[in-house]
Design a protein around this motif. Structure first.
Motif, PDB file in Angstrom:
ATOM      1  N   THR A 227       0.745  -0.982   0.094  1.00 19.50           N
ATOM      2  CA  THR A 227      -0.168   0.073  -0.252  1.00 19.50           C
ATOM      3  C   THR A 227       0.498   1.350  -0.013  1.00 19.50           C
ATOM      4  OG1 THR A 227       0.157   0.159   2.836  1.00 19.50           O
ATOM      5  CG2 THR A 227      -2.169  -1.171   1.233  1.00 19.50           C
ATOM      6  N   THR A 228      -0.033   2.387  -0.615  1.00 22.49           N
ATOM      7  CA  THR A 228       0.674   3.979  -0.768  1.00 22.49           C
ATOM      8  C   THR A 228      -0.488   4.666  -0.409  1.00 22.49           C
ATOM      9  OG1 THR A 228       0.687   4.382  -3.460  1.00 22.49           O
ATOM     10  CG2 THR A 228       2.843   3.186  -2.081  1.00 22.49           C
ATOM     11  N   ASN A 229      -0.408   5.694  -0.042  1.00 29.20           N
ATOM     12  CA  ASN A 229      -1.640   7.052  -0.770  1.00 29.20           C
ATOM     13  C   ASN A 229      -1.897   7.203  -2.064  1.00 29.20           C
ATOM     14  OD1 ASN A 229       0.049   9.232  -0.237  1.00 29.20           O
ATOM     15  ND2 ASN A 229       0.819   8.887   1.879  1.00 29.20           N
ATOM     16  N   MET A 230      -2.796   7.629  -1.747  1.00 26.83           N
ATOM     17  CA  MET A 230      -2.990   7.909  -2.593  1.00 26.83           C
ATOM     18  C   MET A 230      -1.316   9.405  -3.895  1.00 26.83           C
ATOM     19  SD  MET A 230      -4.895   6.346  -4.619  1.00 26.83           S
ATOM     20  CE  MET A 230      -5.470   7.435  -6.252  1.00 26.83           C
ATOM     21  N   ALA A 231      -1.996  10.296  -2.770  1.00 28.87           N
ATOM     22  CA  ALA A 231      -0.628  11.118  -3.173  1.00 28.87           C
ATOM     23  C   ALA A 231       0.893  10.768  -3.572  1.00 28.87           C
ATOM     24  CB  ALA A 231      -0.827  12.457  -1.681  1.00 28.87           C
ATOM     25  N   LEU A 232       0.918   9.909  -2.473  1.00 29.87           N
ATOM     26  CA  LEU A 232       1.968   9.450  -3.128  1.00 29.87           C
ATOM     27  C   LEU A 232       2.562   8.820  -4.099  1.00 29.87           C
ATOM     28  CD1 LEU A 232       5.836   9.208  -1.928  1.00 29.87           C
ATOM     29  CD2 LEU A 232       4.602   6.943  -0.547  1.00 29.87           C
ATOM     30  N   ARG A 233       1.274   7.972  -4.694  1.00 26.48           N
ATOM     31  CA  ARG A 233       1.023   7.234  -5.284  1.00 26.48           C
ATOM     32  C   ARG A 233       1.193   7.852  -6.726  1.00 26.48           C
ATOM     33  NH1 ARG A 233      -3.860   3.199  -5.470  1.00 26.48           N
ATOM     34  NH2 ARG A 233      -2.886   3.330  -3.624  1.00 26.48           N
ATOM     35  N   SER A 234       0.999   9.092  -7.008  1.00 27.66           N
ATOM     36  CA  SER A 234       1.152   9.396  -8.605  1.00 27.66           C
ATOM     37  C   SER A 234       2.157  10.398  -8.373  1.00 27.66           C
ATOM     38  CB  SER A 234       0.059  11.725  -8.185  1.00 27.66           C
ATOM     39  OG  SER A 234       0.556  11.981  -7.046  1.00 27.66           O
ATOM     40  N   THR A 235       3.847  10.012  -7.580  1.00 27.35           N
ATOM     41  CA  THR A 235       5.102  10.769  -7.964  1.00 27.35           C
ATOM     42  C   THR A 235       6.099   9.126  -7.965  1.00 27.35           C
ATOM     43  OG1 THR A 235       5.333  10.003  -4.834  1.00 27.35           O
ATOM     44  CG2 THR A 235       3.691  12.544  -5.924  1.00 27.35           C
ATOM     45  N   LEU A 236       5.507   8.241  -7.445  1.00 22.34           N
ATOM     46  CA  LEU A 236       5.957   7.343  -7.552  1.00 22.34           C
ATOM     47  C   LEU A 236       6.295   6.449  -9.466  1.00 22.34           C
ATOM     48  CD1 LEU A 236       4.984   5.505  -4.815  1.00 22.34           C
ATOM     49  CD2 LEU A 236       7.295   6.754  -4.556  1.00 22.34           C
ATOM     50  N   HIS A 237       7.465   6.071  -9.170  1.00 22.32           N
ATOM     51  CA  HIS A 237       7.805   5.446 -10.938  1.00 22.32           C
ATOM     52  C   HIS A 237       7.127   4.481 -11.085  1.00 22.32           C
ATOM     53  CE1 HIS A 237       9.124   4.892 -15.670  1.00 22.32           C
ATOM     54  NE2 HIS A 237      10.037   3.433 -14.355  1.00 22.32           N
ATOM     55  N   ARG A 238       6.375   3.953 -11.684  1.00 23.44           N
ATOM     56  CA  ARG A 238       5.912   2.543 -11.942  1.00 23.44           C
ATOM     57  C   ARG A 238       5.653   2.338 -10.954  1.00 23.44           C
ATOM     58  NH1 ARG A 238       8.893  -0.681 -16.883  1.00 23.44           N
ATOM     59  NH2 ARG A 238       6.794  -2.201 -16.728  1.00 23.44           N
ATOM     60  N   PRO A 239       4.698   2.389  -9.711  1.00 21.13           N
ATOM     61  CA  PRO A 239       5.463   1.838  -8.638  1.00 21.13           C
ATOM     62  C   PRO A 239       4.112   0.352  -9.241  1.00 21.13           C
ATOM     63  CG  PRO A 239       2.927   3.660  -8.755  1.00 21.13           C
ATOM     64  CD  PRO A 239       4.065   3.323 -10.144  1.00 21.13           C
ATOM     65  N   MET A 240       4.718  -0.653  -8.115  1.00 24.20           N
ATOM     66  CA  MET A 240       4.125  -2.381  -8.098  1.00 24.20           C
ATOM     67  C   MET A 240       4.048  -2.828  -7.033  1.00 24.20           C
ATOM     68  SD  MET A 240       6.446  -3.578 -11.796  1.00 24.20           S
ATOM     69  CE  MET A 240       6.430  -2.296 -12.856  1.00 24.20           C
ATOM     70  N   GLY A 241       2.810  -3.451  -7.062  1.00 24.98           N
ATOM     71  CA  GLY A 241       2.597  -4.288  -5.924  1.00 24.98           C
ATOM     72  C   GLY A 241       3.656  -5.645  -6.183  1.00 24.98           C
ATOM     73  N   VAL A 242       3.518  -6.595  -7.277  1.00 28.33           N
ATOM     74  CA  VAL A 242       4.109  -7.436  -7.607  1.00 28.33           C
ATOM     75  C   VAL A 242       4.922  -7.492  -8.748  1.00 28.33           C
ATOM     76  CG1 VAL A 242       4.612 -10.081  -7.504  1.00 28.33           C
ATOM     77  CG2 VAL A 242       3.056  -9.214  -5.846  1.00 28.33           C
ATOM     78  N   LEU A 243       6.646  -7.504  -8.630  1.00 20.33           N
ATOM     79  CA  LEU A 243       6.824  -7.797 -10.172  1.00 20.33           C
ATOM     80  C   LEU A 243       7.686  -8.861 -10.307  1.00 20.33           C
ATOM     81  CD1 LEU A 243       8.177  -6.593 -12.677  1.00 20.33           C
ATOM     82  CD2 LEU A 243       9.743  -5.438 -11.283  1.00 20.33           C
TER      83      LEU A 243
END
Length: 243
Positions: A227-243
Motif C-alpha cells: 500500500t501507499t497513499n494516493m498522493a504519494l503514488r502519483s509521484t512514484l515511477h511505475r509503482p508495483m505490488g508484485v513484479l
C-alpha cells in the motif's frame, strides 16, 4: 565455548573450564549476547549479538523493541527460527519487533546463503518489521536493482516468512534463487517521499532464466498487502505490488 565469542551461553573460567548458561537449549535471546533494544547507541553491537544468537540457538526470540543496526542482519543458518513479538502495521508504526537500519545503502535483513553451493535450508522468520531510520536514495532509472531491500531472500531451501512487514522501502521483499519457500501474511507500506527516481516494488521476484526456470522454483505468496497513499503514488515511477 570457542564458538561463543560474545559469551552468551559460555563464559570462560580458569584451568580450561567454563561457566554454562542454564537454558532449554532451544530458545535464546540476543540480549544474552549483548543486544540492547530501543537503544540507538547499540546499533554497532546489535547485529553481531543477534547473529550470534542465531548461530547457537535453534530459536531466537526478539522482544517487542526496535533493534537498531548499521549493517545487514544475516540469517543464513539451517534449521533456525527468528521470532518477533508482534507487528505494528498502522501509524505510528512503533510497536512489535523492528529491525531498524541506519545505512541507506544496505538491505535490512538477508535470509539465505551466498550462492548455490552455500544454500541453507528451513529458515523461519516471524513477526518482524524491517525499516530504516534514514531516508533512502533511489538509484537512477534503469538501475532499480541496485536499491536495498527490506527483506532479501536468496539461495535458500524452504524459507518461511510469516507476518513480516516492510516499512517505507524502495523494495519490500526481493526473492532470487529460492526453492519451496513461502511468504505468508506479509505487508509493505510506503508513506515517505524520497525524491529523484522514486519507485516502489512491493515484492520483486527475479529468476534466471526468465519464467522462474531454475531461478525461483516454488515460491508461494499468500495473503499479502502492498500500500501507499494516493498522493504519494502519483509521484512514484511505475509503482508495483508484485513484479
Amino acid at each position: 565455548p570457542k564458538l561463543d565469542s560474545l559469551q552468551g551461553l559460555f563464559v570462560p573460567a580458569p584451568r580450561s573450564r567454563h561457566w554454562a548458561r542454564l537454558w532449554d537449549e532451544v530458545t535464546g535471546y540476543p540480549e544474552w549476547f549483548g543486544a540492547r533494544g530501543d537503544d540507538v547507541t547499540a546499533a554497532s553491537d546489535n547485529r553481531a549479538a543477534i547473529e550470534a544468537c542465531i548461530k547457537l540457538c535453534p530459536v531466537t526470540q526478539l522482544g517487542p523493541l526496535a533493534y537498531h543496526v548499521v549493517d545487514t542482519l544475516r540469517i543464513g543458518v539451517s534449521n533456525r527460527t527468528v521470532r518477533g513479538s508482534g507487528l505494528s502495521i498502522e501509524a505510528p508504526y512503533d510497536g512489535g519487533t523492528r529491525i531498524v537500519s541506519s545505512n541507506p545503502k544496505k538491505d535490512v535483513i538477508h535470509i539465505g546463503g551466498t550462492g548455490p553451493d552455500a544454500r541453507p535450508a528451513i529458515i523461519r522468520v516471524q513477526e518482524i518489521t524491517a525499516t530504516w531510520s534514514v531516508d533512502l536514495i533511489p538509484p537512477p532509472a534503469g538501475r532499480e536493482s541496485d536499491a536495498p531491500a527490506a527483506f532479501r531472500v536468496t539461495h535458500v531451501l524452504a524459507a518461511h516468512l510469516e507476518r513480516c512487514f516492510a516499512l517505507n522501502p524502495l523494495v519490500g521483499f526481493r526473492f532470487n534463487g529460492i526453492i519451496n519457500s513461502r511468504c505468508i501474511g506479509f505487508g509493505v507500506t510506503r508513506f515517505k517521499r524520497y525524491g529523484g527516481h522514486d519507485f516502489l516494488r512491493g515484492v520483486w521476484v527475479q529468476g534466471r532464466p526468465r519464467l522462474f526456470a531454475g531461478g525461483n522454483a516454488s515460491l508461494y505468496l499468500v495473503d499479502g498487502n502492498v500500500t501507499t497513499n494516493m498522493a504519494l503514488r502519483s509521484t512514484l515511477h511505475r509503482p508495483m505490488g508484485v513484479l
